[in-house]
Write an enzyme that holds these catalytic residues in place. Structure first.
Site, PDB file in Angstrom:
ATOM      1  N   LYS B 216      35.079  34.894  39.750  1.00  0.00           N
ATOM      2  CA  LYS B 216      34.035  33.903  39.627  1.00  0.00           C
ATOM      3  C   LYS B 216      32.658  34.569  39.524  1.00  0.00           C
ATOM      4  O   LYS B 216      31.907  34.083  38.807  1.00  0.00           O
ATOM      5  CB  LYS B 216      34.018  32.910  40.652  1.00  0.00           C
ATOM      6  N   THR B 218      31.736  37.190  38.516  1.00  0.00           N
ATOM      7  CA  THR B 218      31.639  38.402  37.295  1.00  0.00           C
ATOM      8  C   THR B 218      31.384  37.178  36.159  1.00  0.00           C
ATOM      9  O   THR B 218      30.587  37.379  35.359  1.00  0.00           O
ATOM     10  CB  THR B 218      32.917  39.152  37.143  1.00  0.00           C
ATOM     11  N   ARG B 240      25.437  34.269  45.959  1.00  0.00           N
ATOM     12  CA  ARG B 240      25.581  34.335  47.469  1.00  0.00           C
ATOM     13  C   ARG B 240      25.283  35.858  47.900  1.00  0.00           C
ATOM     14  O   ARG B 240      25.608  36.717  46.952  1.00  0.00           O
ATOM     15  CB  ARG B 240      26.601  34.067  48.172  1.00  0.00           C
ATOM     16  N   LYS B 251      36.981  45.959  51.446  1.00  0.00           N
ATOM     17  CA  LYS B 251      36.434  45.534  50.178  1.00  0.00           C
ATOM     18  C   LYS B 251      35.677  46.561  49.384  1.00  0.00           C
ATOM     19  O   LYS B 251      35.547  46.086  48.182  1.00  0.00           O
ATOM     20  CB  LYS B 251      35.872  44.194  50.673  1.00  0.00           C
ATOM     21  N   ALA B 470      33.360  30.342  53.382  1.00  0.00           N
ATOM     22  CA  ALA B 470      33.565  29.258  52.596  1.00  0.00           C
ATOM     23  C   ALA B 470      34.780  28.348  53.236  1.00  0.00           C
ATOM     24  O   ALA B 470      35.226  27.366  52.687  1.00  0.00           O
ATOM     25  CB  ALA B 470      34.238  30.039  51.261  1.00  0.00           C
ATOM     26  N   PHE B 501      35.662  30.265  46.700  1.00  0.00           N
ATOM     27  CA  PHE B 501      36.960  30.199  46.563  1.00  0.00           C
ATOM     28  C   PHE B 501      37.285  29.178  45.300  1.00  0.00           C
ATOM     29  O   PHE B 501      36.534  29.059  44.385  1.00  0.00           O
ATOM     30  CB  PHE B 501      37.474  29.336  47.933  1.00  0.00           C
ATOM     31  N   PHE B 579      41.958  39.686  31.120  1.00  0.00           N
ATOM     32  CA  PHE B 579      42.529  41.289  31.345  1.00  0.00           C
ATOM     33  C   PHE B 579      43.016  41.909  30.344  1.00  0.00           C
ATOM     34  O   PHE B 579      43.782  41.195  29.470  1.00  0.00           O
ATOM     35  CB  PHE B 579      43.234  41.065  32.674  1.00  0.00           C
ATOM     36  N   TRP B 608      33.512  41.061  31.476  1.00  0.00           N
ATOM     37  CA  TRP B 608      33.776  42.353  32.381  1.00  0.00           C
ATOM     38  C   TRP B 608      33.692  43.642  31.477  1.00  0.00           C
ATOM     39  O   TRP B 608      33.140  44.486  31.793  1.00  0.00           O
ATOM     40  CB  TRP B 608      35.010  42.180  32.996  1.00  0.00           C
TER      41      TRP B 608
END
Lengths: 755, 755
Positions: B216, B218, B240, B251, B470, B501, B579, B608
């Protein structure tokens, strides 16, 4: 020959009306000095900086650079061409050339040109190096009675911080603005100015204070305002960043006081540029890493741990550079994960931290007394691995001490890696490098390491940088800020820096710890005294009673601190910070006695009520003292045993008969000696309210034995800290914290009630 | 007449070579339009801003302002004169006059002058208001295979952020630089641009995701790059700020990914401008205030408490404004401290907090699992008043939700005051205002409220502002950033904002909470889907197996989310994030089905791998959809009972048969209804990995009852949050946290290993 070619080039390019004048100019200069306009700039770095200087000098309209052919590989011509600001090229005057010239010796040339002709490049650059600043000072509009600090702070319009940065010789690419009133200064400036001689270095300390403080910060700022706005000297003040916790607790904000302040005081007292927040984040990452590691080791086999620590990524397993460092420390010279024996895997994967040995605490920049002692790990997800722990206030973090004592990014990286957080069950010190977190700490601290530029009420520059605790740490602002300021003021200028608490603590640590790591040698000690404090030390019943003969014992306290300063071989100027309740006779008496006791000079000052004008006499005394003979020496050798170093401080500075190491302290002496930390300097954690260890013993206590309860080590910061009594490391909030008065006006965006 | 006087004035002042042309110009313009050059500027504020615009426009060399006499009191002529930049006055062209003119109607005039003549003032100002930006986009140098995020981020040179600020129409006095790559934007811009129409508002949401996320962020960035750098539209992305905790945990950093990123990603992922740190400080000040207050009340008599809370200062006692607020709340209309009765003193001084009712937690922006459950207050200084407590991660603080939902400084002040932290033993909600800390919170948050400007890889603008959780919060970036961006892009421009989310959570909250408070109405929903997620929802064994008929159930999941978006009456564009493992057939199938299910359009995108170029088709679809008819409506009325609102969300969005309120939830429904909080919107705290409450139920679960375990209230932020299951509110560190790879190169100052 070279010169002629260049001159021809310049003349060819010049606008018609400038051209003739330029030619004459250069010819004339050439007559006077055959080396005119030839400046060798050995590195691309230096050329780029010289170009930035040209770019920012509005009197220069262009420049000519000639690079020798053989430097082309090293020096990027395109980069240099691009570095020239477009407006320097509008006249077609600028030319950047590379090529072998007839005289290789004079190959690299650099000629700034003005509408009035060529400039001597050396002279141009020198004019940017050590000369007198051209500062626009801010005039004070003194009111009587003196209004509140916030009213004064707000009544003065701060200059935009980028103007101030330019005024003190900072180049725009060395400055990172944080809004309109604060800026960070990049460390690259140290390299640019490395050949410039330092200015004079003045440290401000105090006599043993009352709990109210005697105005060291105010004197530091007032002295800088005096030497700058009134004596027209280049001068920088270097002060500590205050902790935000007390701002909302008992104390309110502080940035000096009265007409001697750093402004805007709201910005000074709140987040500033986030340095303390960065320390909170870095410190707590270490704490989280310690407990998570203990937990993961307790719940996993060697094999499982190793497989997770060195995971298969794609088809291969690889140690990270930080893990290689740990292997080296363990004496394992392998770099191939599959080559480790089972025993090596065990040693590598298990830090085997003894949970009771963890000395690393979590921190917050909040006065939160309920975090003084806590039990952590009580969620079922932590499977019963609970532990007693505590929070300290952020400024008590060793990372704050590291920030204050570091000399470069590389040095900070090393110090952050050396911090000892616990002892293994085998008795080895466990470091942040062992935890694998040292690189992340450096990343978190990469901006905090840059000193923060602000200004005084009178428009002189101030660095606000680092604010370590003055008992369990050394309580002095950063070495980097002092070093950069000393270069910026140049050899005729002054840097006034402040040491926390009284001379027995802050100044002793300034010399024996800060100066030892910085290599800097102060020229003058300013010792701040107040009649109020002297009366208290003499046991005077109230502040309003006159200074009597019975107070001579108190003045002795001031004299003892003069003696303490003289131990280090530096001239002492006593600044008697006058309050409106003091009489002339009292002030004169103290000055006379201070001079008799060996102070270079002793002067009254009234900068609180009058700004810099009230500290000109002090400034003149400091200037005179800075040329007096100085013979700096440390108080002790690092090679002495730990106990001997502590004893020297206790006897020479505090006037103790001896020291007594209690059991825990003796154990630590043995442990740290075994672990190889015995040669660190000593950072005494003692009350600042008495020369002795008992706060209520005023004046010059005699005949006492200083008890050393325990000793701790800040190995990354680089000192051992003996604990004399118990030190509260996180304050609490009173029943009515000062936040009751603090608010923001949503219309004007003004902060109310901060002081 | 007026016009002639002004023209005469201008002509008189003009430089010789400009004068004649100016005269002709004005005469000509006057012929064309009798109202030329007359612009009424009713307030000083507007005039000052217009002058700033003139100052910053290099084509304007001066200006003439005529103020009517009757406005002199309101409008400060001196202030206006001083606002004109000195270089606008060198030609003697500028004049600021005040005086009654023959026609009062045309009293206040404003004429910018250029070397080519007078400008029509309206046209000049309009040219600064809504036109197309003149942005220099950054060209991408696409590599295959796509390098790591940090390598891409580093390979693109960021524009200086002040250039970008100028390019998007921000005035320099509205921008606070934070170094070279980040800036804060002052809220004054809202007032300046209040009459400018908003741009189009696009919200990016996703289908129910896999644990890896479906891109999202990206897509948000890629879409903005496409619409800006490729479609040459004014476009802002609003995202955000990420929590720093996970950056060092599992992460790593995130700022989009591949060739669709916010740069520099180090700055984005680390301290940014300190907003989250400010929240930590503010949140923990409240926590410290709660426990200190409980402690002080427990250990003092009413009299002692009152004497401390309202102390004698000099000769008088005074309530602070915050204390007056508390008195009003208690219904005590007295302002004289001595006038309170004993009972009133008791009510005023005792918050009488029930320690077991405290819902306010401490926070840290660190993944510290050992703080999930702790016991505090175990130091002897707290006299046995221990209590169980916990730390959450900072982004879970209600203050973060307040930051995201506030619309002005004044509104933030009010929200920060309304936050309920506990219940008194009498059953009353205790707020931050009762604690006296609300003003201090506003002061701590005064800079955090300003959105942060950064840029994408292709040089388009991004606001990074707020990042609430979220689940226990609403997971959307700030209303203020969106609002400012909508003004800056102007009516032909676009703002792309992201909801956390999947659509069942982030989008539902975006509409029912964020849009309800902002008053903004979105034009398009972009729903991001990946073949990977659809396969997972269809129960496909591995990601590499092709999309089969058996996955249609999964595609149903995507269709359900289209339906969810359509509940709100806004056109939906499905973005199928391709992808390299996806086949053409798979991608086509999803697009076809999405359109059949009522999506306005469905397009593949490859931003991407290709940056904005890979999302042009998406951008075009979004542009088309933004003109399609839209009929926005909320899902529920605020006036409905709490349980009904929850049931509507559960049935319409999740597809539940019904809800079940467990005992604690029933108790809270009663409590909050009694306390007057029943009319707040609902913020469901539910897993994002399933449409139901059970993460492992993929696809479109049917026939389930949604259990509501508990309900909590964020009264300041303005929502109730029902808890469906247990929500971890502070993550932990794994055995090998990603900090093992993170380090700083001390030479280049580059951050390594952040992704």
């Amino acid at each position: 020959m070279v010169l002629l070619t260049l001159i021809k080039l310049a003349v060819f390019c010049f606008l018609r009306q400038v051209r003739e004048r330029l030619k004459e100019d250069v010819e004339q200069m050439k007559l006077k000095n055959p080396n005119f306009s030839v400046l060798r700039l050995p590195t691309c770095f230096q050329i780029l900086h010289s170009i930035t200087e040209v770019n920012e000098n509005s009197s220069v309209h262009g420049l000519i650079v000639q690079l020798p052919l053989d430097s082309v590989h090293e020096i990027n011509t395109e980069k240099i061409t691009n570095a020239v600001a477009p407006e320097k090229d509008v006249d077609g005057l600028t030319s950047i050339n590379a090529g072998k010239l007839s005289r290789g010796d004079l190959g690299d040339c650099f000629i700034p040109c003005t509408p009035n002709g060529c400039m001597d490049a050396k002279r141009f650059l020198e004019s940017h190096q050590a000369g007198k600043w051209n500062i626009s000072y801010t005039a004070l509009n003194l009111q009587k009675p003196v209004p509140s600090d916030i009213v004064i702070s707000r009544s003065c319009a701060a200059k935009s911080i980028d103007s101030l940065a330019r005024e003190v010789g900072l180049l725009s690419d060395e400055v990172e603005l944080y809004g309109k009133t604060k800026a960070k200064v990049q460390l690259t400036i140290i390299k640019r100015l490395q050949s410039r001689p330092d200015g004079k270095y003045v440290v401000v300390t105090g006599i043993t204070p009352t709990p109210l403080g005697e105005g060291k910060s105010t004197t530091t700022i007032g002295l800088a305002q005096a030497m700058g706005a009134h004596m027209k000297l280049n001068v920088f003040a270097c002060v500590r960043q205050p902790s935000q916790g007390p701002t909302f607790g008992i104390k309110g904000g502080a940035a000096g006081g009265g007409y001697s302040q750093v402004i805007p005081m709201e910005e000074f007292n709140l987040h500033l540029t986030g340095d303390i927040h960065a320390i909170t984040a870095a410190n707590n990452l270490v704490a989280a890493a310690i407990d998570a590691r203990i937990f993961h080791e307790a719940t996993q086999s060697d094999k499982a741990l190793y497989n997770r620590l060195v995971p298969l990524s794609g088809r291969e397993r690889k140690f990270s550079p930080i893990q290689i460092n740990r292997l080296k420390k363990l004496g394992i010279e392998k770099t191939e994960p599959s080559a480790l024996t089972e025993e090596e895997i065990n040693h590598f994967a298990r830090l085997d931290i003894d949970p009771s040995s963890v000395t690393w605490q979590r921190v917050l920049d909040t006065n939160d007394r309920f975090l003084r002692k806590i039990t952590i790990g009580q969620s079922p997800t932590e499977k019963g691995y609970t532990r007693e722990a505590q929070f300290d206030i952020t400024v008590a973090s060793e990372i704050m001490a590291v920030l204050a004592l570091t000399s470069s990014l590389e040095d900070m990286r090393q110090r952050l890696a050396k911090m000892v957080v616990a002892t293994s069950r085998r008795g080895d010190p466990i470091t942040t490098e062992d935890l694998g977190v040292s690189g992340a700490l450096t990343v978190l601290m990469k901006d905090a390491i840059k000193p923060n530029l602000m200004q005084t009420l009178e428009g002189t520059p101030v660095f606000v940088h680092a604010g370590p605790f003055a008992n369990i740490a050394h309580g002095n602002s950063s070495i980097l800020a002092d070093k950069i300021a000393l270069k910026l003021v140049g050899p005729e200028g002054f840097v006034v820096t402040e040491a926390g608490f009284g001379a027995d603590i802050g100044m002793e640590k300034f010399f024996n710890i800060k100066c030892r790591y910085s290599g800097l040698r102060p020229h003058v000690v300013v010792l701040v005294a107040t009649i109020r404090a002297l009366k208290m030390h003499g046991g005077g019943p109230t502040v309003s009673s006159p200074l009597l003969n019975s107070h001579f014992v108190a003045i002795g306290c001031s004299l003892k601190q003069i003696e303490n300063a003289k131990h280090f071989g530096v001239p002492v100027v006593v600044a008697v910070n006058a309050f409106k309740t003091d009489t002339d006779a009292e002030l004169d008496l103290v000055c006379t006695m201070a001079k008799a006791a060996g102070a270079f000079d002793a002067v009254r000052c009234s900068h609180w009520a009058e700004g810099g004008a009230g500290a000109v006499a002090l400034g003149e005394a400091v200037q005179k003292a800075s040329s007096a003979p100085s013979n700096f020496k440390f108080l002790y050798d690092l090679d002495l045993p730990i106990a001997d170093k502590i004893r020297i401080i206790a006897q020479k500075i505090y006037g103790a008969d001896d020291i007594e190491l209690l059991a825990e302290a003796q154990h630590k002496v043995a442990l740290y000696t075994k672990q190889g930390f015995a040669n660190l300097p000593i950072c005494m954690a003692k009350t600042h309210l008495s020369l002795s260890h008992e706060a209520e013993k005023k004046g010059v206590p005699k005949g006492f034995i200083l008890p050393i309860r325990d000793i701790r080590a800040s190995v990354g910061a680089g000192f051992l800290f003996p604990l004399v009594g118990t030190m509260p490391t996180i304050p609490g909030l009173p029943t009515r914290p000062c936040f009751y008065d603090i608010d923001l006006d949503p219309e004007t965006e003004q902060v109310n009630g901060l002081f």
